[in-house]
Design a protein around this motif. Structure first.
Motif, PDB file in Angstrom:
ATOM      1  N   LYS A   1      -7.131  -1.305  -3.209  1.00 14.15           N
ATOM      2  CA  LYS A   1      -7.789  -2.527  -3.644  1.00 14.15           C
ATOM      3  C   LYS A   1      -6.742  -3.407  -4.309  1.00 14.15           C
ATOM      4  O   LYS A   1      -6.220  -3.066  -5.366  1.00 14.15           O
ATOM      5  N   GLY A   2      -6.434  -4.536  -3.654  1.00 16.61           N
ATOM      6  CA  GLY A   2      -5.388  -5.410  -4.165  1.00 16.61           C
ATOM      7  C   GLY A   2      -4.065  -5.108  -3.486  1.00 16.61           C
ATOM      8  O   GLY A   2      -4.009  -4.517  -2.407  1.00 16.61           O
ATOM      9  N   CYS A   3      -2.968  -5.518  -4.128  1.00 16.68           N
ATOM     10  CA  CYS A   3      -1.624  -5.277  -3.609  1.00 16.68           C
ATOM     11  C   CYS A   3      -0.790  -4.624  -4.710  1.00 16.68           C
ATOM     12  O   CYS A   3      -1.210  -4.595  -5.866  1.00 16.68           O
ATOM     13  N   PRO A   4       0.394  -4.072  -4.389  1.00 16.22           N
ATOM     14  CA  PRO A   4       1.200  -3.391  -5.410  1.00 16.22           C
ATOM     15  C   PRO A   4       1.488  -4.240  -6.638  1.00 16.22           C
ATOM     16  O   PRO A   4       1.527  -3.726  -7.761  1.00 16.22           O
ATOM     17  N   ASP A   5       1.700  -5.539  -6.426  1.00  6.36           N
ATOM     18  CA  ASP A   5       1.973  -6.422  -7.570  1.00  6.36           C
ATOM     19  C   ASP A   5       0.726  -6.726  -8.391  1.00  6.36           C
ATOM     20  O   ASP A   5       0.822  -7.079  -9.561  1.00  6.36           O
ATOM     21  N   GLU A   6      -0.443  -6.577  -7.764  1.00  6.12           N
ATOM     22  CA  GLU A   6      -1.689  -6.904  -8.456  1.00  6.12           C
ATOM     23  C   GLU A   6      -2.826  -5.992  -7.988  1.00  6.12           C
ATOM     24  O   GLU A   6      -3.716  -6.415  -7.259  1.00  6.12           O
ATOM     25  N   PRO A   7      -2.783  -4.715  -8.399  1.00 13.04           N
ATOM     26  CA  PRO A   7      -3.870  -3.794  -8.027  1.00 13.04           C
ATOM     27  C   PRO A   7      -5.187  -4.260  -8.620  1.00 13.04           C
ATOM     28  O   PRO A   7      -5.225  -4.795  -9.730  1.00 13.04           O
ATOM     29  N   ARG A   8      -6.291  -4.023  -7.886  1.00 14.11           N
ATOM     30  CA  ARG A   8      -7.597  -4.510  -8.319  1.00 14.11           C
ATOM     31  C   ARG A   8      -8.502  -3.385  -8.835  1.00 14.11           C
ATOM     32  O   ARG A   8      -9.696  -3.604  -9.030  1.00 14.11           O
ATOM     33  N   CYS A   9      -7.947  -2.180  -9.007  1.00 15.21           N
ATOM     34  CA  CYS A   9      -8.711  -1.103  -9.641  1.00 15.21           C
ATOM     35  C   CYS A   9      -7.735  -0.111 -10.256  1.00 15.21           C
ATOM     36  O   CYS A   9      -6.558  -0.051  -9.860  1.00 15.21           O
ATOM     37  N   GLY A  10      -8.208   0.672 -11.222  1.00 14.17           N
ATOM     38  CA  GLY A  10      -7.352   1.609 -11.940  1.00 14.17           C
ATOM     39  C   GLY A  10      -6.772   2.687 -11.041  1.00 14.17           C
ATOM     40  O   GLY A  10      -5.606   3.077 -11.183  1.00 14.17           O
ATOM     41  N   PHE A  11      -7.571   3.196 -10.093  1.00  6.02           N
ATOM     42  CA  PHE A  11      -7.096   4.259  -9.204  1.00  6.02           C
ATOM     43  C   PHE A  11      -5.959   3.748  -8.324  1.00  6.02           C
ATOM     44  O   PHE A  11      -4.970   4.445  -8.098  1.00  6.02           O
TER      45      PHE A  11
ATOM     46  N   VAL B   1      -0.132   3.475  -6.925  1.00 10.68           N
ATOM     47  CA  VAL B   1       1.083   2.683  -6.712  1.00 10.68           C
ATOM     48  C   VAL B   1       2.172   3.125  -7.685  1.00 10.68           C
ATOM     49  O   VAL B   1       3.340   3.301  -7.298  1.00 10.68           O
ATOM     50  N   GLN B   2       1.807   3.320  -8.935  1.00 10.44           N
ATOM     51  CA  GLN B   2       2.768   3.738  -9.954  1.00 10.44           C
ATOM     52  C   GLN B   2       3.373   5.095  -9.604  1.00 10.44           C
ATOM     53  O   GLN B   2       4.594   5.296  -9.712  1.00 10.44           O
ATOM     54  N   LEU B   3       2.533   6.022  -9.163  1.00  9.69           N
ATOM     55  CA  LEU B   3       3.001   7.365  -8.830  1.00  9.69           C
ATOM     56  C   LEU B   3       3.934   7.340  -7.626  1.00  9.69           C
ATOM     57  O   LEU B   3       4.988   8.003  -7.619  1.00  9.69           O
TER      58      LEU B   3
ATOM     59  N   THR C   1       5.718   4.817  -6.622  1.00 11.52           N
ATOM     60  CA  THR C   1       6.941   4.134  -7.050  1.00 11.52           C
ATOM     61  C   THR C   1       7.840   5.085  -7.838  1.00 11.52           C
ATOM     62  O   THR C   1       9.061   5.119  -7.640  1.00 11.52           O
ATOM     63  N   GLU C   2       7.240   5.865  -8.722  1.00 13.67           N
ATOM     64  CA  GLU C   2       8.006   6.844  -9.512  1.00 13.67           C
ATOM     65  C   GLU C   2       8.667   7.889  -8.628  1.00 13.67           C
ATOM     66  O   GLU C   2       9.743   8.405  -8.961  1.00 13.67           O
ATOM     67  N   GLN C   3       8.025   8.216  -7.490  1.00 13.23           N
ATOM     68  CA  GLN C   3       8.577   9.194  -6.558  1.00 13.23           C
ATOM     69  C   GLN C   3       9.608   8.582  -5.608  1.00 13.23           C
ATOM     70  O   GLN C   3      10.175   9.275  -4.770  1.00 13.23           O
ATOM     71  N   GLY C   4       9.832   7.273  -5.752  1.00  9.92           N
ATOM     72  CA  GLY C   4      10.816   6.595  -4.915  1.00  9.92           C
ATOM     73  C   GLY C   4      10.391   6.453  -3.469  1.00  9.92           C
ATOM     74  O   GLY C   4      11.235   6.394  -2.572  1.00  9.92           O
ATOM     75  N   VAL C   5       9.084   6.373  -3.229  1.00 16.94           N
ATOM     76  CA  VAL C   5       8.564   6.315  -1.863  1.00 16.94           C
ATOM     77  C   VAL C   5       8.524   4.867  -1.374  1.00 16.94           C
ATOM     78  O   VAL C   5       8.055   3.983  -2.085  1.00 16.94           O
ATOM     79  N   LYS C   6       8.994   4.646  -0.161  1.00 16.54           N
ATOM     80  CA  LYS C   6       8.846   3.343   0.488  1.00 16.54           C
ATOM     81  C   LYS C   6       7.550   3.356   1.259  1.00 16.54           C
ATOM     82  O   LYS C   6       7.359   4.197   2.150  1.00 16.54           O
ATOM     83  N   PHE C   7       6.648   2.465   0.928  1.00 13.70           N
ATOM     84  CA  PHE C   7       5.322   2.492   1.544  1.00 13.70           C
ATOM     85  C   PHE C   7       4.792   1.084   1.770  1.00 13.70           C
ATOM     86  O   PHE C   7       5.138   0.153   1.054  1.00 13.70           O
TER      87      PHE C   7
END
Length: 286
Positions: A102-112, A117-119, A121-127
Motif C-alpha cells: 500500500k503506497g510506495c517505498p518513499d510513502e508507505p500507506r500502512c504500517g505493515f 520496506v524497512q526490513l 532495505t536493511e537486508q540490502g535487497v533490490k526490489f
C-alpha cells in the motif's frame, strides 16, 4: 490470523460467509463441542455442523478450505478474469523481487508495508513495488490468485513468499538471504526493462493514477493516438529511477522507448504528435 479474518470479512467475494471470533477459554463449552485443543484454530461450520478446520496460523490452508466449503459471490469464470490472471502473472514476474504494498517505498500507506520496506532495505535487497491502492482489480484479484488475503505480499522469482510476519521469520532464521536471486548488472536489467514491450513508458505512478503532471499528459497523448504500451513506475524502484537517467543520458521523466530505443520526454512526444510522426512510429512498433 485475526487480521486475515478481518480482511476476509470485508471482501465482497465472501459476502455469503459469516466470520466470527471466539475466545476459546471464555467459552469452554464451545471449545469442547468443536474439539479445540490449541489456538488459533479456524472451524468451518455449515448448518451447525463442523465440516472442516485449520490448525495454527496457516493462511494458505485456510484459503483452500474456504474455497472448498464456502460459496464465492460472483465466482463464474469469465474472459476478463482470465485476462486479469494473465496480467497478475506478468506483474509477479516483472522483477526478481517484487513487493505488492500500500503506497510506495518513499510513502508507505500502512504500517505493515512500512515495516516490510524497512526490513528489505536493511537486508540490502533490490526490489520493485506495486501500489495496490492504485488498481482495485489487482488489489482484489491478487488475493484470490495467490491464495493470500492480506497485504503486503512479497514475491521472489515469481513465487509468493508471504507477508511481513513470514519475512521476519525468514530473516531471523537466516533463510532469507539464500532465497534471493543473484543480482544481475544494472545495465542488463535496464535493457531487459526497456525491451519488455515494443513501446515502454517509464513514468511516475501508473496510467490509472499518474503521480506528476508530465506523466499524466504523456498518458493522455498515448491514449489519443491509440497506443498499446507497457509501463514502469520509477517511484517503485529508486535504482532504476537514478540509473536509467545515466543509461539513457536523459535526466527527466517520463521517458518513452520504442523497440528498445529512447524517443524522448514529453516535449519531444508533443512535437512528434503535432507533426503527425508519432502515430506512424507507434503503429509500426505495435
Amino acid at each position: 490470523m485475526l487480521d486475515v479474518l478481518e480482511e476476509l470479512s470485508k471482501d465482497k467475494q465472501w459476502a455469503t460467509t459469516l466470520f466470527l471470533k471466539v475466545e476459546a477459554e471464555a467459552v469452554p463449552e464451545m471449545s469442547a463441542k468443536y474439539g479445540i485443543t490449541a489456538v488459533p484454530t479456524c472451524v468451518l461450520v455449515k448448518k451447525q455442523v463442523k465440516v472442516d478446520e485449520v490448525n495454527g496460523a496457516n493462511v494458505p490452508e485456510l484459503m483452500k478450505k474456504l474455497k472448498t466449503h464456502c460459496p464465492v459471490a460472483g465466482s463464474e469464470t469469465t474472459g476478463p478474469q482470465v485476462d486479469l490472471n494473465t496480467r497478475l502473472k506478468k506483474l509477479i514476474n516483472s522483477a526478481p523481487v517484487i513487493l505488492f504494498m500500500k503506497g510506495c517505498p518513499d510513502e508507505p500507506r500502512c504500517g505493515f508495508s512500512r515495516q516490510t520496506v524497512q526490513l528489505l532495505t536493511e537486508q540490502g535487497v533490490k526490489f520493485n513495488t506495486f501500489d495496490i491502492l492504485t488498481d482495485n482489480d489487482v488489489r482484489q484479484g491478487l488475493k484470490t490468485y495467490s491464495n493470500w488475503p492480506t497485504y503486503p505480499q512479497l514475491y521472489i522469482k515469481g513465487e509468493l513468499i508471504g507477508g511481513l510476519d513470514i519475512l521476519k521469520e525468514l530473516v531471523e532464521s537466516g533463510e532469507f538471504k539464500s532465497m534471493l536471486p543473484k543480482q544481475e548488472s544494472m545495465e542488463v536489467r535496464l535493457r531487459a526493462l526497456i525491451n519488455q514491450q515494443p513501446i515502454m513508458l517509464f513514468m511516475k505512478g501508473t496510467p490509472e493514477e499518474a503521480r506528476c503532471g508530465f506523466s499524466r499528459t504523456m498518458i493522455q497523448i498515448l491514449s489519443e493516438v491509440g497506443a498499446k504500451y507497457g509501463y514502469f513506475d520509477i517511484l517503485g524502484d529508486n535504482d532504476v529511477r537514478q540509473e536509467l537517467k545515466k543509461f539513457s543520458n536523459w535526466p527527466t521523466y517520463p521517458q518513452l522507448y520504442v523497440k528498445g530505443e529512447l524517443v524522448g520526454g514529453l516535449d519531444i512526444i508533443k512535437e512528434l504528435k503535432e507533426s503527425g510522426e508519432l502515430s506512424d512510429m507507434l503503429k509500426d512498433a505495435q
